[in-house]
Design an enzyme around this catalytic site. Structure first.
Site, PDB file in Angstrom:
ATOM      1  N   MET A 113      -5.536  -9.774  -0.519  1.00 40.53           N
ATOM      2  CA  MET A 113      -5.427  -9.147   0.790  1.00 40.53           C
ATOM      3  C   MET A 113      -5.482 -10.227   1.864  1.00 40.53           C
ATOM      4  O   MET A 113      -6.464 -10.960   1.968  1.00 40.53           O
ATOM      5  CB  MET A 113      -6.581  -8.156   0.977  1.00 40.53           C
ATOM      6  CG  MET A 113      -6.728  -7.614   2.389  1.00 40.53           C
ATOM      7  SD  MET A 113      -5.394  -6.500   2.859  1.00 40.53           S
ATOM      8  CE  MET A 113      -5.930  -6.107   4.537  1.00 40.53           C
TER       9      MET A 113
ATOM     10  N   HIS B 101       0.800  -1.228   0.000  1.00 38.58           N
ATOM     11  CA  HIS B 101       0.000   0.000   0.000  1.00 38.58           C
ATOM     12  C   HIS B 101       0.834   1.280   0.000  1.00 38.58           C
ATOM     13  O   HIS B 101       0.286   2.367  -0.208  1.00 38.58           O
ATOM     14  CB  HIS B 101      -0.946   0.008   1.206  1.00 38.58           C
ATOM     15  CG  HIS B 101      -1.930  -1.119   1.201  1.00 38.58           C
ATOM     16  ND1 HIS B 101      -3.030  -1.149   0.358  1.00 38.58           N
ATOM     17  CD2 HIS B 101      -1.988  -2.270   1.911  1.00 38.58           C
ATOM     18  CE1 HIS B 101      -3.716  -2.268   0.569  1.00 38.58           C
ATOM     19  NE2 HIS B 101      -3.100  -2.970   1.501  1.00 38.58           N
TER      20      HIS B 101
END
Length: 584
Positions: free
Chosen positions: A128, A91
């Protein structure tokens, strides 16, 4: 208009001053009359500087925002550590996203706390991890990370030559090292195994399965790389610490270290004939830059910032991270992949003082990749754009940019094999779905297939990180460690290269390990030097048991389970021969 007004005012003022000086400045001299002064007044409004350029920007005052849960110093420190260890790689340090979605506050606050909590807790099939249900994060830590993501990110300080040189240590200088190999190890069949959460690397013998040495390294070593001679092992931690390990010493030991930034992923060494072992290069996520070092001491020589403009929209980006670096086999160059701006730099290391860099516009969000079978073409995934960029390292230019055929390609180094139908090909799996794409790589003898997805296979699901084969193997192995389904995460799919239409076989490496607790994520197959075995890490949480499972490549049967109290959170494994020769 303001420029004209200013010029008029200055001209008028100059005339008035001249008249005043001509008239004299003593009290005895006669002052100009009001009528005379009236003649020299400006005829346009005086210049006023513009002080309102930011008034429309809607800037927020510093400090906690209304309605956003504040973080204490202790909470911030813990959350920042968790984010660095678990989240920043995908991220971004500034949370602008790349492999993972952006987590800037305009997005997280709109989504809300419950949404964030669910996503952190359960993950997604697109890659994820399920940090909560896997046990990697406690319920309290999940709640803490929700609060953290609702608050603005804080940029770390810079890290330049001064800081690098202060961190640089030569433990054993080159002149004090042996001139020949002093141990009896089969160096080419050693495995450098990352023990992620302990900040260590283990050297494991590929023949005896014994742990020959354990080194303190940076946190969560991302990759190990070998010098062209095979003598030196380079590791780089996510915290930016580089270790230089001399495999000739008895026992092998770390001979130099340097910290090149706060967060990093890539290190490589010069491989071109005549330049073997001369230089090393390491790239960091923060600060976004790379540094060229001496290959035998890690002395920093040249730092190059990667901050700049995105190739497509030509917008400035403050965090273009250095993703992967490889060394060309055809020219004295490092191939540096700069993630967020989509640029590939070919860095000519023949003259460090007068550095020459060829910048190739490719695609944004470059990540990892590897060479084709000939080692002329480098294929790299732009994973958030679902693209593969191909660089001709002999000609120094972009050969092609193609759709990967799936969602979020993540090849590791990829997998090379020869097909009877398509000739030499390279394969990648995907984080975001179950697609395995096979791409033609021979523009000379098989031009009709070159740089095209010639076939798609479908594996167990999303969450794949690595795909692997070997020149001596007829198997294609695909892991899925980030899939939230425990049965998928703890097994691998294997395809028959002689019959790709045959259904894949599921190899339950997690079950074979004999470990009953945890997610047992099975990750990153790596072959021994002759391609007869493939090793998989069974990766559990730090407080749970982990192992390495060795599989016979021909029979696809269990051959050995390596367990030891030292083996904690094993992830990447790098066979010396395969790594230094780019065999994959």
């Amino acid at each position: 208009m303001r420029t004209t007004a200013r010029a008029t005012m200055l001209t008028s003022t100059g005339v008035a001053l001249a008249l005043f000086l001509a008239a004299g400045v003593t009290e005895a001299q006669q002052a100009p009359t009001p009528a005379e002064l009236e003649k020299h007044k400006p005829t346009v409004p005086p210049y006023e500087p513009a002080l309102d350029v930011l008034k429309e920007k809607g800037l927020q005052p510093p400090g906690a925002q209304p309605g956003i849960p504040p973080l204490s110093k202790a909470e911030f420190d813990e959350a920042n550590r968790i984010y660095f260890e678990r989240c920043a790689g995908c991220h971004g340090v500034l949370r602008k996203g790349a492999t993972g979605k952006p987590l800037t506050t305009d997005i997280t606050r709109e989504k809300g706390a419950e949404y964030l909590k669910t996503f952190i807790e359960y993950g997604s099939p697109a890659g994820m991890p399920n940090w909560g249900t896997s046990g990697d994060l406690t319920p309290a830590q999940v709640e803490l990370m929700v609060k953290y993501l609702l608050n603005d990110p804080v940029a770390p300080p810079e890290w330049g030559l001064k800081e690098m040189r202060a961190s640089w240590k030569v433990i054993v200088p080159p002149e004090a090292r042996p001139k020949t190999q002093q141990n009896k190890l089969d160096i080419d069949n050693l495995f450098s195994v990352t023990l992620r959460d302990t900040g260590k690397v283990a050297l494991i013998d590929g023949a005896t399965y014994e742990i020959r040495a354990v080194f303190d390294t940076g946190y969560a070593v991302h990759i190990s790389r070998l010098s062209a001679s095979g003598r030196y092992l380079f590791t780089i931690g996510r915290d930016g610490l580089v270790n230089l390990i001399d495999l000739w010493m008895d026992p092998p030991q770390t001979v130099a270290t340097i910290k090149i930034g706060y967060e990093a992923r890539s290190v490589e060494t010069s491989k071109m004939q005549g330049w073997e072992d001369t230089y090393a290069i390491a790239g960091s996520y923060w600060p976004p830059q790379y540094v060229i070092m001496k290959g035998d001491t890690l002395e920093p020589l040249k730092i190059v910032s990667t901050r700049g403009m995105t190739w497509d929209t030509q917008e400035y980006h403050p965090e273009p991270r250095v993703a992967s670096i490889v060394a060309s086999h055809h020219r004295p160059e490092f191939i540096v992949n700069i993630k967020e701006i989509g640029r590939i730099d070919l860095v000519d290391y023949t003259d460090i003082k007068n550095l020459k860099v060829t910048s190739i516009e490719a695609e944004r969000f470059l990540h990892d990749g590897g060479f084709d079978r000939s080692k002329r073409y480098f294929l790299v995934a732009a994973n958030a754009r679902d693209k593969i960029a191909i660089v001709d390292t002999k000609e120094g230019k972009l050969a092609a940019l193609i759709d990967s055929g799936g969602k979020t390609p993540h090849p590791g180094r990829g997998a090379n094999f020869v097909s009877k139908q398509w000739g030499p090909v390279w394969a990648t799996s995907h984080l975001g779905d179950d697609t395995i794409s096979i791409i033609g790589t021979d523009p000379e003898k098989h031009p009709q297939y070159a740089w095209k997805v010639v076939k798609k296979l479908y594996g167990q699901g999303g969450g794949s990180l690595f795909i692997k084969t070997h020149p001596n193997s007829r198997n294609l192995w695909v892991d899925t460690p980030l899939n939230p389904d425990p049965s998928i995460a703890s097994s691998v799919a294997v395809f028959d290269l002689d019959d790709l239409d045959k259904p894949y076989e599921v190899v339950p490496a997690g079950d074979w390990s004999g470990i009953a607790e945890g997610m047992r994520r099975v990750v990153q197959g790596e072959y021994n030097k002759d391609g007869s075995e493939i090793w998989f890490s069974v990766w559990n949480a730090k407080n749970q048991e982990s192992a390495i499972v060795v599989v016979d490549d021909k029979t696809r049967k269990l051959k050995k389970v390596i367990k030891d109290p030292v083996i904690v959170t094993p992830t990447g494994k790098f066979n010396v021969l395969n790594t230094r020769k780019d065999i994959y």
